[in-house]
Design a protein around this motif. Structure first.
Motif, PDB file in Angstrom:
ATOM      1  N   VAL A 162      38.672  47.666  10.478  1.00 33.44           N
ATOM      2  CA  VAL A 162      39.041  46.620  11.440  1.00 33.44           C
ATOM      3  C   VAL A 162      40.311  45.912  10.990  1.00 33.44           C
ATOM      4  O   VAL A 162      41.182  45.573  11.806  1.00 33.44           O
ATOM      5  N   GLN A 163      40.447  45.687   9.683  1.00 28.95           N
ATOM      6  CA  GLN A 163      41.670  45.083   9.161  1.00 28.95           C
ATOM      7  C   GLN A 163      42.873  45.966   9.486  1.00 28.95           C
ATOM      8  O   GLN A 163      43.944  45.477   9.865  1.00 28.95           O
ATOM      9  N   TYR A 164      42.702  47.251   9.336  1.00 25.89           N
ATOM     10  CA  TYR A 164      43.762  48.210   9.684  1.00 25.89           C
ATOM     11  C   TYR A 164      44.067  48.146  11.178  1.00 25.89           C
ATOM     12  O   TYR A 164      45.233  48.152  11.595  1.00 25.89           O
ATOM     13  N   ALA A 165      43.034  48.048  12.004  1.00 28.03           N
ATOM     14  CA  ALA A 165      43.220  47.974  13.454  1.00 28.03           C
ATOM     15  C   ALA A 165      44.012  46.730  13.851  1.00 28.03           C
ATOM     16  O   ALA A 165      44.824  46.767  14.786  1.00 28.03           O
ATOM     17  N   LYS A 166      43.804  45.642  13.147  1.00 24.69           N
ATOM     18  CA  LYS A 166      44.467  44.385  13.504  1.00 24.69           C
ATOM     19  C   LYS A 166      45.980  44.427  13.259  1.00 24.69           C
ATOM     20  O   LYS A 166      46.697  43.536  13.740  1.00 24.69           O
ATOM     21  N   SER A 167      46.444  45.455  12.583  1.00 25.86           N
ATOM     22  CA  SER A 167      47.891  45.550  12.306  1.00 25.86           C
ATOM     23  C   SER A 167      48.605  46.492  13.272  1.00 25.86           C
ATOM     24  O   SER A 167      49.771  46.822  13.057  1.00 25.86           O
ATOM     25  N   ASP A 168      47.933  46.932  14.347  1.00 31.17           N
ATOM     26  CA  ASP A 168      48.536  47.941  15.234  1.00 31.17           C
ATOM     27  C   ASP A 168      49.285  47.350  16.422  1.00 31.17           C
ATOM     28  O   ASP A 168      49.686  48.076  17.332  1.00 31.17           O
TER      29      ASP A 168
END
Length: 444
Positions: A162-168
């Protein structure tokens, strides 16, 4: 079929990744594959509740299945490491797997938790997570202590995904200036019955998983708008109009089967009533589950296939939406109403975004490339994805056959011109081939 698929994995040289020998009985294995498919559909049900757009739906599928993949990759091993080959490395820090690691539990719990955090009504998945826990306890597959360890592990994997998703850059979409349709003939503008504003006009700014840029696989330009009866555009407009007035029962069945329009509404007096329909991506995620079960591949292999289908769909929609709002072409309904017949309506309801290229065509072709690579060119299957929505099953002899039918269904439905379908298929194939080439030594 199992031996054939194992041979296929070896043939495509997935390094150490091959179909695993099953440690459980065949019935249990099929139950595990079905559980994965069921939980992917649980994501779809929440999307139906939230009326999620087709591109946004694929974003959720992609990150949720990436979560299932990471939980498998760090907990069990054996899968290809895709993290190094994504456009932006997630930088995952592998948590320590629980003792008595249960792949089915961790993959499904992580999938559900990522979905829960990414969707407005994701809290609806809390009950599904509880059901998952109860199943493993009641079946005596995991103790309560085991469950606690498995939940901690899955939650940590989900947190990092989810942390990775928030940077897209998805969260930036709401900050852009409101989209206004262009003035002039030949450009898209809202259509009946709801006259909705354009959906996700800035979607091309969202980070892809594999492709280099949203414009990397731009299709050939669409036929230029023209009122000249000898022009390609006018001939295609006339084709849609004439075909719609003489649709066969078979063509209507095909159009309905692939409708997949989450924005469809029925007008009753002054009320607009939403019709619950799955997205194109959701339909193909269903096909992925059906295919994995029929192929009887191992659970970790099925997770990998689901993840790659989902991430490919995500990139396919980025590519398609870039072209839609670049060419910004008028829909058949708007063009025919203005230049041929003001009372005409298409067989299917027109979705609220520009016409070229066809999203169904791009998405379907991209997935057909991926599934064909893994499961074979003549993989026949019965698509039961739409039974839930009151439509009969359909049988296909290959994934390409299904993708081509999905593409032409948009012409039958009266919502796309022919070149949008044909060039959409070509665009989607190029996206799918690029994804495979990013991971493997793929030759189309």
């Amino acid at each position: 079929m199992k031996a054939v698929v194992k041979s296929l994995w070896m043939m495509v040289a997935l390094q150490s990744f091959a179909i695993n020998t099953f440690s459980q009985n065949e019935n249990q294995h099929q139950q595990d594959l079905q559980m994965l498919a069921d939980n992917v559909f649980n994501l779809s049900e929440v999307m139906l509740h939230d009326v999620v757009s087709p591109p946004a739906a694929c974003r959720v599928y992609a990150y949720a299945l990436l979560g299932a993949y990471e939980a498998t990759f760090f907990g069990k091993g054996g899968l290809p490491d895709i993290n190094q080959k994504l456009k932006v490395n997630p930088g995952m820090q592998p948590p320590s797997p629980p003792k008595n690691f249960n792949l089915s539990f961790c993959a499904n719990y992580t999938l559900l938790e990522v979905g829960r955090q990414l969707m407005p009504s994701g809290f609806l998945l809390d009950e599904k997570k509880k059901t998952l826990i109860d199943h493993f306890i009641n079946a005596k597959k995991l103790s309560e202590r085991d469950i606690a360890q498995h939940v901690r592990y899955s939650m940590e994997v989900a947190r990092q995904v989810v942390q990775y998703a928030k940077s897209d850059d998805y969260n930036k979409l709401s900050t852009y200036t409101r989209y206004t349709p262009k003035k002039g003939e030949g450009y898209w503008y809202p259509t009946p019955p709801a006259y909705m504003s354009a959906v996700e006009p800035q979607w091309q700014t969202v980070r892809p998983f594999f492709i280099d840029s949203a414009a990397q696989f731009a299709p050939l330009p669409p036929a230029p708008f023209s009122k000249d009866t000898a022009s390609s555009f006018y001939r295609q407009m006339r084709e849609v109009y004439d075909l719609s007035n003489h649709l066969t029962d078979a063509q209507k069945e095909i159009a309905n089967f692939w409708d997949c329009n989450p924005f469809a509404v029925a007008i009753s007096g002054h009320m607009a009533i939403g019709l619950k329909k799955i997205s194109p991506g959701g339909h193909w995620m269903g096909i992925a589950g059906i295919a994995c079960k029929k192929a009887d591949i191992s659970l970790d292999s099925a997770i990998f296939v689901h993840m790659l289908v989902a991430t490919t769909l995500h990139d396919a929609f980025i590519s398609c939406w870039q072209e839609k709002f670049f060419s910004d072409r008028i829909r058949p309904e708007a063009a025919i109403n203005k230049y041929l017949d003001s009372e005409w309506r298409p067989f299917l309801q027109t979705p609220p975004f520009p016409e070229y290229t066809s999203g169904h065509s791009v998405a379907s072709a991209s997935v057909a490339v991926v599934l064909t690579y893994f499961l074979g060119d003549n993989f026949s299957f019965t698509d039961t994805s739409e039974i839930y929505f009151g439509l009969p099953e359909r049988r296909f002899n290959s994934f390409y056959e299904a993708a081509n039918e999905a593409a032409v269904s948009r012409l039958y439905g009266g919502i796309h011109f022919r070149d949008a379908c044909e060039q959409g298929v070509a665009q989607g194939k190029r996206v799918g081939q690029f994804v495979l080439n990013s991971l493997f030594d793929y030759q189309p």
